[in-house]
Enzyme design. Structure first.
Site, PDB file in Angstrom:
ATOM      1  N   ARG A 132       0.814  -1.098  -0.064  1.00 23.15           N
ATOM      2  CA  ARG A 132       0.094   0.039   0.076  1.00 23.15           C
ATOM      3  C   ARG A 132       1.000   1.336  -0.013  1.00 23.15           C
ATOM      4  O   ARG A 132       0.656   2.339  -0.654  1.00 23.15           O
ATOM      5  CB  ARG A 132      -0.868  -0.032   1.202  1.00 23.15           C
ATOM      6  CG  ARG A 132      -1.836   1.310   1.271  1.00 23.15           C
ATOM      7  CD  ARG A 132      -2.813   1.143   2.394  1.00 23.15           C
ATOM      8  NE  ARG A 132      -3.496   2.556   2.358  1.00 23.15           N
ATOM      9  CZ  ARG A 132      -4.446   2.818   3.405  1.00 23.15           C
ATOM     10  NH1 ARG A 132      -4.802   1.900   4.260  1.00 23.15           N
ATOM     11  NH2 ARG A 132      -5.151   4.111   3.422  1.00 23.15           N
ATOM     12  N   ASN A 149     -10.369  -4.501  -0.321  1.00 23.01           N
ATOM     13  CA  ASN A 149     -10.738  -3.673  -1.303  1.00 23.01           C
ATOM     14  C   ASN A 149      -9.782  -3.936  -2.562  1.00 23.01           C
ATOM     15  O   ASN A 149      -8.526  -4.396  -2.378  1.00 23.01           O
ATOM     16  CB  ASN A 149      -9.993  -2.139  -0.903  1.00 23.01           C
ATOM     17  CG  ASN A 149     -11.192  -1.427   0.104  1.00 23.01           C
ATOM     18  OD1 ASN A 149     -12.308  -1.446  -0.252  1.00 23.01           O
ATOM     19  ND2 ASN A 149     -10.724  -0.655   1.180  1.00 23.01           N
ATOM     20  N   CYS A 186     -18.856  -2.723   2.589  1.00 22.01           N
ATOM     21  CA  CYS A 186     -17.826  -1.766   2.846  1.00 22.01           C
ATOM     22  C   CYS A 186     -18.578  -0.792   4.272  1.00 22.01           C
ATOM     23  O   CYS A 186     -19.835  -0.571   4.384  1.00 22.01           O
ATOM     24  CB  CYS A 186     -17.847  -0.613   1.830  1.00 22.01           C
ATOM     25  SG  CYS A 186     -16.969   0.813   1.833  1.00 22.01           S
ATOM     26  N   HIS A 227     -17.154   3.022  -2.745  1.00 20.63           N
ATOM     27  CA  HIS A 227     -16.463   4.397  -2.916  1.00 20.63           C
ATOM     28  C   HIS A 227     -16.764   5.311  -4.013  1.00 20.63           C
ATOM     29  O   HIS A 227     -15.764   6.358  -4.118  1.00 20.63           O
ATOM     30  CB  HIS A 227     -14.969   3.761  -2.921  1.00 20.63           C
ATOM     31  CG  HIS A 227     -14.474   3.406  -1.404  1.00 20.63           C
ATOM     32  ND1 HIS A 227     -12.911   2.816  -1.434  1.00 20.63           N
ATOM     33  CD2 HIS A 227     -15.115   2.708  -0.510  1.00 20.63           C
ATOM     34  CE1 HIS A 227     -12.888   2.524  -0.309  1.00 20.63           C
ATOM     35  NE2 HIS A 227     -14.244   2.235   0.384  1.00 20.63           N
ATOM     36  N   TYR A 250     -15.702   9.671  -0.607  1.00 22.62           N
ATOM     37  CA  TYR A 250     -14.400   9.604  -1.499  1.00 22.62           C
ATOM     38  C   TYR A 250     -14.664  10.356  -2.778  1.00 22.62           C
ATOM     39  O   TYR A 250     -13.805  10.425  -3.584  1.00 22.62           O
ATOM     40  CB  TYR A 250     -14.325   8.160  -1.821  1.00 22.62           C
ATOM     41  CG  TYR A 250     -13.591   7.285  -0.948  1.00 22.62           C
ATOM     42  CD1 TYR A 250     -12.498   6.926  -1.026  1.00 22.62           C
ATOM     43  CD2 TYR A 250     -14.416   6.512   0.213  1.00 22.62           C
ATOM     44  CE1 TYR A 250     -11.691   6.225   0.178  1.00 22.62           C
ATOM     45  CE2 TYR A 250     -13.662   5.885   1.037  1.00 22.62           C
ATOM     46  CZ  TYR A 250     -12.389   5.719   0.984  1.00 22.62           C
ATOM     47  OH  TYR A 250     -11.752   4.797   1.986  1.00 22.62           O
TER      48      TYR A 250
END
Length: 447
Positions: A97, A151, A173, A203, A256
């Protein structure tokens, strides 16, 4: 026919989120006759699995329950005869990440876990693994439900449906729940006193809100949130939306959406954090290290409050309520990623969407959302096309498809910059991208 004792498997069981999940099961002990919980991880996650697994055992014991909690690195052993399989893994762990965020930012481009270049690379790494898990499930627990929290949740769900040919999958989510909690509070209501109608992608959804008398209160909520800090998501900078734009939408955006409606401001903030070595991934890695130190305490027998800083608030309410609703045919109203089936008229019938659904014993039944106004529709259709191309690239390892996905994504500049970032990230993540082996070798030969 319902079983008297059910077996639940969590892949990515060494995650810092696992105590949330265990807490959710304990909360529903009278609804779910759990016999076994299996926490599964990989060799690199063995130490964390032991730490969080022992906390899980202490939590179950403290609750006075006779559930068996198993810890294992053998996924196939765990999956045998499972009734529900939840997934919360991260291919490449948090170091991957960090690369997803820092490499694009080093080129002055948005770096974020599920949006832009980082989100696409998370899909490239994750989708082949979820499809392997699905093949194991078809053999070892074909009747089990796959509850995915990994995700990018929506793309993972679509990959399972289209390429895994596995229908019993639901993507989850916690963002919609957080919106529900915050927005009901700002107008002095409880979430259960309101109806939230969601439609879009994971998102990337919009929603409207109604009260028990059927009156729409979306505008009323807008009145309140434009006069206070209304951020609902731990990992998103709370830069205020433009009021005129949101009122024109006529719907409330997802947190988001800041990445798309306020791109310049969000990028500026991310670049400041990048320069200080404080990207969200780097912050999360520190928070997680602190959490695991807490988890080691043999006297800790409950989920620590510090876990909320990790960004997983209400995780258990989503995952555990979904499992309970399927098992008990509760017909709970939840927001999930599932096959569209015409609920969103502006998107393909067979794609995965995030939409308000009724959760039954036969899985989610998406509620009709209808058509979007042009402002939402245009962005939504571009994002869905980007998702479809990203998923195909993840499955095939086709470099051209990957570059096409980068070009479609609104957060990645097209042309030379996109290609440079794509090439650099492919090489950086090559250990976890075997499907791109030929493309990566070609790139490395030109360096």
């Amino acid at each position: 026919m319902k079983k008297d004792r059910i077996k639940i498997v969590t892949i990515g069981g060494g995650s810092s989120y696992t105590p949330e999940l265990i807490e959710g099961y304990i909360k529903r002990k009278d609804e779910l006759p759990i016999g076994e919980i299996w926490l599964v991880d990989i060799e690199e996650g063995k130490d964390k699995l032991e730490i969080v697994g022992n906390l899980a055992k202490r939590m179950v014991k403290e609750a006075g329950l006779d559930w068996e909690v198993h810890l294992t690195l053998d996924r196939r052993e765990a999956l045998k005869g499972a009734d529900f399989v939840s997934t919360q893994f991260r291919v490449g762990l948090l170091d991957a990440r960090i690369k997803d965020e820092r490499i694009p930012l080093s080129h002055g481009v948005m770096g974020q876990e599920t949006n832009g270049a980082g989100g696409m690379f998370k899909a490239f790494r994750t989708i082949p693994v979820i499809l392997e898990i699905v093949e194991d499930m078809k053999e070892l627990c074909p009747d089990a439900w796959l509850v995915n929290f990994t995700n990018p949740s929506g793309m993972v769900a679509e990959a399972v449906l289209k390429y895994g040919k596995f229908e019993k999958v639901v993507g989850l989510c916690n963002v919609p729940i957080m919106h529900n909690m915050m927005e009901s509070k700002v107008i002095g209501k409880k979430p259960e006193d309101l109806y939230f109608q969601y439609g879009g992608l994971n998102h990337h959804h919009w929603h409207r809100v109604f009260d028990r008398e059927g009156n729409e209160v979306t505008e009323q909520i807008m009145d309140k949130i434009f006069n206070q800090d209304e951020n609902t998501v731990q990992n998103i900078t709370s830069i205020p939306f433009f009021e005129e734009q949101i009122r024109d939408l006529g719907m409330l955006p997802c947190a988001y959406h800041r990445y798309y409606y306020l791109t310049d401001d969000m990028l500026k903030k991310e670049l400041e954090e990048f320069a200080k070595g404080e990207t969200r991934a780097e912050v999360v890695k520190k928070v997680e290290a602190e959490l695991f130190e807490l988890y080691k305490d043999p006297n800790l027998k409950e989920k620590p409050e510090q876990l909320t800083k990790r960004g997983g608030a209400y995780y258990s309410d989503a995952a555990c309520e979904l499992i309970s609703s399927i098992y008990n045919d509760k017909k709970t109203d939840m927001v999930v990623s599932t096959r569209n089936n015409g609920a969103l008229a502006d998107l393909p019938y067979d794609c995965a969407v995030e939409v308000s659904s009724i959760i039954t014993a036969a899985g989610p039944k998406p509620m009709n959302f209808g058509k979007f106004p042009p402002a939402e529709r245009g962005l939504l259709q571009v994002m869905k096309a980007m998702e479809e191309v990203t998923i195909e690239a993840a499955v095939t390892g086709d470099y051209g498809k990957a570059l096409q996905a980068f070009t479609l994504n609104p957060l990645v500049p097209s042309g030379k910059v996109a290609k440079v970032i794509l090439d650099e990230m492919l090489v950086a993540h090559k250990k976890h991208l075997p499907q791109f082996k030929n493309a990566i070798e070609k790139i490395e030969n030109t360096l």
